[in-house]
Design an enzyme around this catalytic site. Structure first.
Site, PDB file in Angstrom:
ATOM      1  CD  GLU A  56      -2.980  -1.146   2.238  1.00 21.46           C
ATOM      2  OE1 GLU A  56      -3.173  -0.095   2.863  1.00 21.46           O
ATOM      3  OE2 GLU A  56      -3.606  -2.194   2.451  1.00 21.46           O
TER       4      GLU A  56
ATOM      5  CG  HIS B 268      -8.746   6.380   1.404  1.00 23.13           C
ATOM      6  ND1 HIS B 268      -8.733   6.104   0.059  1.00 23.13           N
ATOM      7  CD2 HIS B 268      -8.158   5.318   2.010  1.00 23.13           C
ATOM      8  CE1 HIS B 268      -8.159   4.925  -0.135  1.00 23.13           C
ATOM      9  NE2 HIS B 268      -7.799   4.424   1.043  1.00 23.13           N
TER      10      HIS B 268
ATOM     11  NE  ARG C 212      -4.686   5.330   9.608  1.00 25.76           N
ATOM     12  CZ  ARG C 212      -5.096   4.489   8.671  1.00 25.76           C
ATOM     13  NH1 ARG C 212      -4.465   3.335   8.492  1.00 25.76           N
ATOM     14  NH2 ARG C 212      -6.123   4.778   7.907  1.00 25.76           N
TER      15      ARG C 212
ATOM     16  CG  HIS D 240      -9.875   6.631   5.498  1.00 26.78           C
ATOM     17  ND1 HIS D 240     -10.861   5.680   5.312  1.00 26.78           N
ATOM     18  CD2 HIS D 240      -8.711   5.940   5.709  1.00 26.78           C
ATOM     19  CE1 HIS D 240     -10.311   4.465   5.383  1.00 26.78           C
ATOM     20  NE2 HIS D 240      -9.018   4.599   5.647  1.00 26.78           N
TER      21      HIS D 240
ATOM     22  NE  ARG E  90      -4.554   5.903   2.891  1.00 24.16           N
ATOM     23  CZ  ARG E  90      -4.912   4.952   3.762  1.00 24.16           C
ATOM     24  NH1 ARG E  90      -5.432   5.283   4.927  1.00 24.16           N
ATOM     25  NH2 ARG E  90      -4.753   3.691   3.466  1.00 24.16           N
TER      26      ARG E  90
HETATM   27  C1  SIN Z   1      -7.327   1.087   2.463  1.00 28.48           C
HETATM   28  O1  SIN Z   1      -7.452  -0.126   2.360  1.00 28.48           O
HETATM   29  O2  SIN Z   1      -6.998   1.813   1.526  1.00 28.48           O
HETATM   30  C2  SIN Z   1      -7.559   1.706   3.792  1.00 28.48           C
HETATM   31  C3  SIN Z   1      -6.762   1.003   4.807  1.00 28.48           C
HETATM   32  C4  SIN Z   1      -6.287   1.997   5.807  1.00 28.48           C
HETATM   33  O3  SIN Z   1      -6.994   2.945   6.092  1.00 28.48           O
HETATM   34  O4  SIN Z   1      -5.165   1.855   6.278  1.00 28.48           O
END
Ligand code: SIN
Length: 475
Positions: free
Chosen positions: A108, A220, A353, A318, A261
């Site tokens: 991610e 997000h 985060r 988010h 993010r």
């Molecule tokens: C996501 O899956 O993009 C969100 C997971 C998260 O908030 O860490």
């Protein structure tokens, strides 16, 4: 012991305390499917791969957190997250495996290694919460009160003695753990379930506990927009980890899709503004649709086939990095009161985060708080029961719209001052923290202070009662 909240952190704290022989009362306000943990798609970030280590995980956490991560908290997370994954397996959670039968780890944004353990593709929260709930239901030492809502923290002489429920009942406990989730549903556009209203933060604040970092709200970048019935539906970042790409109105890519993010959300926001558009497009056509059945199914149910169509997305609130100030064991500034998961603020996430650190945090701190809480002195049984308390205030639609407008991706002094007059106490607290931070850092962007101020590295905006917030260094 009393545990308020039955998402991942609360369930695991209750199981840990019960495993140590304690009697636990677990207060659950909402059905399982309405907890934020249940909605979590990503997974648990943990240094499990051969090419990874806790130190590399910590470095990624600190880079994403933009100079505001509390190193001691990050060290706790990265060292203990691998154990949390194995302990969940012991409790019956089945994480996805790769073709060779080893745990499959996804990538991610902001992670320099494949590090995210997941279940059911992107149904991790659902699988974990269901399994833990089943184990809780079988544990004779845990009594679940459901539906039941906390109305006040019961304190006497500055110590927490338990909790008062909205229905008038009181629970006396050696330790009370708040695991009530975050506050992102205070913003009108959100990926969160409707109950994420910062209830635990307000309970703790009223009991005299310090709150911090409420200006740090993560947006997000890929929440569905413009599709009836699916507004704010999250498309997990893991899908970008597998190769999905973002495109502007001309079909051009414009950002590194796997940057942290804050950077991706800001780039999406800027592109939408430049092109006077309501969204950008996520192209998922190159990914294996079978790996993300719940996302693909939800989109198809809404009439969009991601195998053939780009999906309109835009940022949505988010996750709130701020919350109830908690130490490395989850202890708050009120003796006997603990906070874990998104309701807490240990400084772990800094100003932004790192993806999937939050579920790991739930289990690492859920265990720590349960163990520490059991060391608290017995609840004083001579103190008379507290009076009934009024329910915690819910935000109006006007407050939610105002937070989106004035404490959204870009803020100004004037906008935040407007929020100071809002009817909802949490909106005012957010504004107080955001006004104190006269800089841009991570998720907090002030268009009147566009630069990061190095003098504020490692500093946190702390609010106690009605006093003006203060900027404090944390180590
Ligand atoms: C996501 O899956 O993009 C969100 C997971 C998260 O908030 O860490």
């Amino acid at each position: 012991m009393a545990v308020i909240g039955a998402g991942g952190a609360g369930l695991y704290a209750a199981l840990t305390a019960a495993g140590e022989g304690a009697s636990v009362i677990l207060v659950a306000a909402t059905p399982l499917a309405e907890t934020a943990s249940y909605w979590a798609q990503g997974g648990l970030a943990a240094a499990l791969a051969a090419d990874d280590s806790p130190d590399i995980h910590r470095d990624d956490t600190e880079t994403a957190g933009r100079g505001a991560v509390r190193r001691s908290a990050a060290n706790v997370l990265v060292r203990e997250a691998p154990h949390a994954v194995t302990d969940l397996e012991r409790l019956g959670v089945r994480f996805d495996a790769d073709r060779r039968g080893r745990m499959a780890l996804s990538l991610e944004g902001g992670h320099s290694r494949r590090r995210v353990a997941h279940a059911g593709g992107s149904a991790t929260g659902r699988r974990v919460v269901r399994q833990l709930s089943a184990v809780v239901a079988e544990d004779p030492r845990i009594t679940v009160l459901e539906p039941a809502r906390a109305a006040a923290i019961w304190t006497a002489d500055g110590r927490c003695l338990g909790v008062v429920l909205e229905d008038g009942r009181s629970i006396r406990a050696r330790a009370t753990i708040l695991a009530t989730g975050g506050a992102a549903a205070m913003w009108s556009r959100t990926t969160n379930p409707p109950g994420s209203l910062g209830i635990g933060m307000l309970l703790a604040h009223a009991a005299g506990a310090a709150l911090a970092d409420l200006e740090f709200v993560q947006f997000h970048p890929t929440a569905v927009t413009g599709i009836a019935g699916r507004e704010g539906f999250l498309i997990t970042e893991a899908i970008r980890g597998e190769g999905a790409t973002l495109h502007d109105a001309n079909g051009e890519r414009f950002v590194d899709e796997l940057a942290p993010r804050d950077e991706v959300s800001r780039a999406v926001h800027a592109k939408m503004r430049e092109q006077h558009s309501t969204h950008v497009d996520l192209d998922m056509r190159a990914i294996d649709m079978a790996s993300f059945p719940n996302v693909v199914g939800a989109l198809r149910d809404a009439g969009l086939d991601p195998a053939s169509t780009r999906i309109p997305v835009a940022p949505a609130a988010h996750y709130v990095m701020g919350g109830i100030v908690a130490d490395l064991d989850g202890a708050t500034s009120v003796p006997g009161l603990y906070a874990v998961g998104e309701s807490s603020c240990t400084g772990l996430h800094g100003a932004n985060r790192l993806a999937s650190n939050s579920l790991s945090e739930c289990f690492v701190w859920g265990r720590r708080a349960a163990v520490a809480g059991l060391q608290e002195p017995d609840a004083d049984k001579t103190v008379p029961l507290p009076p009934a308390a009024a329910p915690i205030e819910r935000p109006s639609r006007a407050t939610q719209t105002a937070l989106w407008k004035y404490a959204g991706i870009e803020r100004t002094k004037e906008g935040l001052e407007t929020l100071l007059a809002d009817e909802h106490p949490l909106a005012r607290l957010v504004a107080r923290c955001a006004l104190l931070r006269e800089e841009t850092r991570g998720s907090h962007r002030r268009s009147d202070f566009p630069d990061t101020d190095p003098a504020l590295d490692g500093r946190h905006a702390v609010v106690r009662g009605e006093r003006a917030p203060v900027s404090e260094p944390w180590i």
